[in-house]
Write a protein that holds these residues in place. Sequence first.
Motif, PDB file in Angstrom:
ATOM      1  N   UNK A   1       0.842  -1.184   0.000  1.00  9.50           N
ATOM      2  CA  UNK A   1       0.000   0.000   0.000  1.00  9.50           C
ATOM      3  C   UNK A   1       0.885   1.245   0.000  1.00  9.50           C
ATOM      4  N   UNK A   2       0.346   2.427  -0.338  1.00  7.92           N
ATOM      5  CA  UNK A   2       1.169   3.633  -0.296  1.00  7.92           C
ATOM      6  C   UNK A   2       1.737   3.930   1.089  1.00  7.92           C
ATOM      7  N   UNK A   3       1.040   3.486   2.137  1.00 10.77           N
ATOM      8  CA  UNK A   3       1.506   3.792   3.494  1.00 10.77           C
ATOM      9  C   UNK A   3       2.045   2.564   4.232  1.00 10.77           C
ATOM     10  N   UNK A   4       2.386   1.497   3.502  1.00 10.25           N
ATOM     11  CA  UNK A   4       3.033   0.376   4.176  1.00 10.25           C
ATOM     12  C   UNK A   4       2.667  -0.979   3.596  1.00 10.25           C
ATOM     13  N   UNK A   5       3.248  -2.005   4.199  1.00 12.28           N
ATOM     14  CA  UNK A   5       2.965  -3.399   3.852  1.00 12.28           C
ATOM     15  C   UNK A   5       1.944  -3.930   4.851  1.00 12.28           C
ATOM     16  N   UNK A   6       0.945  -4.669   4.347  1.00 12.40           N
ATOM     17  CA  UNK A   6      -0.107  -5.185   5.216  1.00 12.40           C
ATOM     18  C   UNK A   6       0.358  -6.449   5.944  1.00 12.40           C
ATOM     19  N   UNK A   7       0.135  -6.468   7.270  1.00  9.67           N
ATOM     20  CA  UNK A   7       0.356  -7.653   8.087  1.00  9.67           C
ATOM     21  C   UNK A   7      -0.929  -7.976   8.839  1.00  9.67           C
ATOM     22  N   UNK A   8      -1.164  -9.271   9.059  1.00  6.22           N
ATOM     23  CA  UNK A   8      -2.324  -9.704   9.827  1.00  6.22           C
ATOM     24  C   UNK A   8      -1.905 -10.774  10.822  1.00  6.22           C
ATOM     25  N   UNK A   9      -2.501 -10.756  12.011  1.00  6.98           N
ATOM     26  CA  UNK A   9      -2.218 -11.788  13.007  1.00  6.98           C
ATOM     27  C   UNK A   9      -3.274 -12.878  12.877  1.00  6.98           C
ATOM     28  N   UNK A  10      -2.806 -14.106  12.637  1.00  2.00           N
ATOM     29  CA  UNK A  10      -3.704 -15.232  12.435  1.00  2.00           C
ATOM     30  C   UNK A  10      -4.434 -15.574  13.736  1.00  2.00           C
ATOM     31  N   UNK A  11      -5.683 -15.984  13.601  1.00  2.00           N
ATOM     32  CA  UNK A  11      -6.466 -16.346  14.787  1.00  2.00           C
ATOM     33  C   UNK A  11      -5.898 -17.608  15.438  1.00  2.00           C
ATOM     34  N   UNK A  12      -6.161 -17.756  16.720  1.00  2.00           N
ATOM     35  CA  UNK A  12      -5.589 -18.860  17.489  1.00  2.00           C
ATOM     36  C   UNK A  12      -6.167 -20.220  17.091  1.00  2.00           C
ATOM     37  N   UNK A  13      -7.333 -20.233  16.457  1.00  2.00           N
ATOM     38  CA  UNK A  13      -7.948 -21.485  16.035  1.00  2.00           C
ATOM     39  C   UNK A  13      -7.520 -21.951  14.658  1.00  2.00           C
ATOM     40  N   UNK A  14      -6.575 -21.250  14.035  1.00  5.08           N
ATOM     41  CA  UNK A  14      -6.126 -21.621  12.693  1.00  5.08           C
ATOM     42  C   UNK A  14      -5.445 -22.984  12.711  1.00  5.08           C
ATOM     43  N   UNK A  15      -5.573 -23.734  11.613  1.00  4.27           N
ATOM     44  CA  UNK A  15      -4.981 -25.073  11.548  1.00  4.27           C
ATOM     45  C   UNK A  15      -3.479 -25.023  11.303  1.00  4.27           C
ATOM     46  N   UNK A  16      -2.951 -23.875  10.884  1.00  4.68           N
ATOM     47  CA  UNK A  16      -1.538 -23.767  10.522  1.00  4.68           C
ATOM     48  C   UNK A  16      -1.025 -22.398  10.945  1.00  4.68           C
ATOM     49  N   UNK A  17       0.110 -22.381  11.650  1.00  2.84           N
ATOM     50  CA  UNK A  17       0.762 -21.145  12.089  1.00  2.84           C
ATOM     51  C   UNK A  17      -0.206 -20.223  12.836  1.00  2.84           C
ATOM     52  N   UNK A  18      -0.942 -20.817  13.744  1.00  2.00           N
ATOM     53  CA  UNK A  18      -1.942 -20.067  14.529  1.00  2.00           C
ATOM     54  C   UNK A  18      -1.284 -18.979  15.373  1.00  2.00           C
ATOM     55  N   UNK A  19      -1.937 -17.805  15.426  1.00  2.70           N
ATOM     56  CA  UNK A  19      -1.503 -16.721  16.287  1.00  2.70           C
ATOM     57  C   UNK A  19      -0.315 -15.925  15.793  1.00  2.70           C
ATOM     58  N   UNK A  20       0.215 -16.250  14.617  1.00  3.65           N
ATOM     59  CA  UNK A  20       1.414 -15.574  14.116  1.00  3.65           C
ATOM     60  C   UNK A  20       1.046 -14.462  13.128  1.00  3.65           C
TER      61      UNK A  20
ATOM     62  N   UNK B   1      -3.345   1.063  -4.866  1.00  2.00           N
ATOM     63  CA  UNK B   1      -3.335   2.475  -4.492  1.00  2.00           C
ATOM     64  C   UNK B   1      -4.104   2.734  -3.202  1.00  2.00           C
ATOM     65  N   UNK B   2      -4.799   1.702  -2.707  1.00  2.00           N
ATOM     66  CA  UNK B   2      -5.601   1.853  -1.486  1.00  2.00           C
ATOM     67  C   UNK B   2      -4.685   2.029  -0.280  1.00  2.00           C
ATOM     68  N   UNK B   3      -4.999   2.997   0.553  1.00  2.00           N
ATOM     69  CA  UNK B   3      -4.248   3.185   1.783  1.00  2.00           C
ATOM     70  C   UNK B   3      -4.819   2.276   2.870  1.00  2.00           C
ATOM     71  N   UNK B   4      -4.099   2.172   3.990  1.00  2.00           N
ATOM     72  CA  UNK B   4      -4.482   1.223   5.029  1.00  2.00           C
ATOM     73  C   UNK B   4      -5.889   1.480   5.558  1.00  2.00           C
ATOM     74  N   UNK B   5      -6.291   2.736   5.670  1.00  2.00           N
ATOM     75  CA  UNK B   5      -7.620   3.039   6.204  1.00  2.00           C
ATOM     76  C   UNK B   5      -8.706   2.394   5.339  1.00  2.00           C
TER      77      UNK B   5
END
Length: 232
Positions: free
Chosen positions: A93-112, A178-182
Amino acid sequence: MPVASDIAVELLPGTVDVAAGLEPAIEAAWVAAQVRARGRLFNGRVFSVTGLAAGRIAGRLVEYRLAVAAYADPVLAAALGVRPLAVCGVLRMPDGILFGRRQLGATYEAGLWQTPPAGSVDAGAVRDGQVDAVGQIRTELAEEIGLDWSRVDDCRAITLVQHAATGVHDLAFLLQTPARFAEVAACHAASGCAEYTELRAVPEPALGAFLCAEGDRMVPAAPLFLRAAGIG
C-alpha cells in the motif's frame, strides 16, 4: 526458490495413495484440528506439489485432511509425501505493507503475524487441467480482506518457499494497490472475516524493526517474501 512472474501450475492426472497404516494418525490429527476450529473444517481437495521448476509447478489434488495431518506432525508429513501448495500475498500500500495476526484457532501457524491474503490452493482453482493461482489469490483477497480486485494495480509471482517440516509450499505474489491502510481496514471490517484478529500497516522503512521485534511471532516465510520482492 525464484520463480517466473507468470509461473504455471499444472494439474496432473491420478490420485495420491495413502497407506492404510497411517489412517489412525491422520484421523487423530483431523479430529484435533476440528476441535480447535470448532468443527468449521471441510475435507475438500487441495493441491499437492509433485514437481517444481522456475516456470512450472506440477501436482495432484489430495484430501484436505492429509494436509492437516502433515501440518501437525513432521514425521507423518514425510510418510504421506503430501506437499500442500498455498498462495500468499504481499500487499503493498502507499503507506506500508499489510500484516495480519492469524487467529488462534487456525490449523496452521496459529496466532502468528503474516502478510495477507493467504490460503491453500484448492479444487475451485482448477480450470481445464491448469490451476489458476492468480485466481486463488484473488479469491483469498476478497474473502479474507474484502478488498475488490479492481483496487489491485499489479500482481506477479515473486518466490516459492518450501517448509521442510510440514511440506507446505508457499507461492508468494506481490500485490500493488493504491488503497491506503484506512481503506483496506474498512474493507476488512465490512467483510466480517475472522481469519485475522488484527491488521497492521508497517511503513517500509520500519519493516526491519518490526520483523526483529516480532521475532518468533512472525511466520518464517514472511521475511523471505519481502526479500524476494526487494522490499525492506
